[in-house]
Design a protein around this motif. Structure first.
Motif, PDB file in Angstrom:
ATOM      1  N   THR A  99     -51.180  17.038   5.737  1.00 47.66           N
ATOM      2  CA  THR A  99     -51.682  15.937   6.569  1.00 47.66           C
ATOM      3  C   THR A  99     -51.600  16.306   8.039  1.00 47.66           C
ATOM      4  O   THR A  99     -52.540  16.040   8.803  1.00 47.66           O
ATOM      5  N   MET A 100     -50.511  16.894   8.459  1.00 51.74           N
ATOM      6  CA  MET A 100     -50.354  17.281   9.859  1.00 51.74           C
ATOM      7  C   MET A 100     -51.399  18.320  10.269  1.00 51.74           C
ATOM      8  O   MET A 100     -51.976  18.242  11.347  1.00 51.74           O
ATOM      9  N   MET A 101     -51.658  19.291   9.395  1.00 50.88           N
ATOM     10  CA  MET A 101     -52.658  20.301   9.723  1.00 50.88           C
ATOM     11  C   MET A 101     -54.058  19.689   9.805  1.00 50.88           C
ATOM     12  O   MET A 101     -54.851  20.051  10.669  1.00 50.88           O
ATOM     13  N   ALA A 102     -54.351  18.729   8.936  1.00 50.47           N
ATOM     14  CA  ALA A 102     -55.644  18.058   8.995  1.00 50.47           C
ATOM     15  C   ALA A 102     -55.781  17.265  10.283  1.00 50.47           C
ATOM     16  O   ALA A 102     -56.855  17.231  10.903  1.00 50.47           O
ATOM     17  N   MET A 103     -54.695  16.621  10.706  1.00 53.85           N
ATOM     18  CA  MET A 103     -54.735  15.856  11.950  1.00 53.85           C
ATOM     19  C   MET A 103     -54.940  16.776  13.148  1.00 53.85           C
ATOM     20  O   MET A 103     -55.693  16.461  14.068  1.00 53.85           O
ATOM     21  N   LEU A 104     -54.252  17.901  13.149  1.00 54.56           N
ATOM     22  CA  LEU A 104     -54.410  18.862  14.251  1.00 54.56           C
ATOM     23  C   LEU A 104     -55.825  19.445  14.275  1.00 54.56           C
ATOM     24  O   LEU A 104     -56.388  19.663  15.353  1.00 54.56           O
TER      25      LEU A 104
END
Length: 57
Positions: A49-54
């Motif tokens: 999720t964090m990588m998708a947000m970034l």
């Protein structure tokens, strides 16, 4: 608003993510201590999720 290119990217990602998550996490969940398995099963989706947000901003 979603563009057609977004659907193409998702169509390419889903076949690798859906079988990939259980295949890659199951050895860790069965071979290590339960506490480590919980951490892996919890942090892997959070990291995704964090990588998708970034990536998407």
């Amino acid at each position: 608003m979603r563009l057609r290119s977004d659907w193409r990217q998702r169509a390419l990602a889903v076949p690798s993510v859906v079988p990939g998550f259980p295949i890659l996490t199951s050895p860790r969940l069965t071979q290590g201590p339960a506490a480590n398995g919980i951490v892996v099963a919890t942090l892997l989706p959070a990291a995704t999720t964090m990588m998708a947000m970034l990536r998407d901003g």
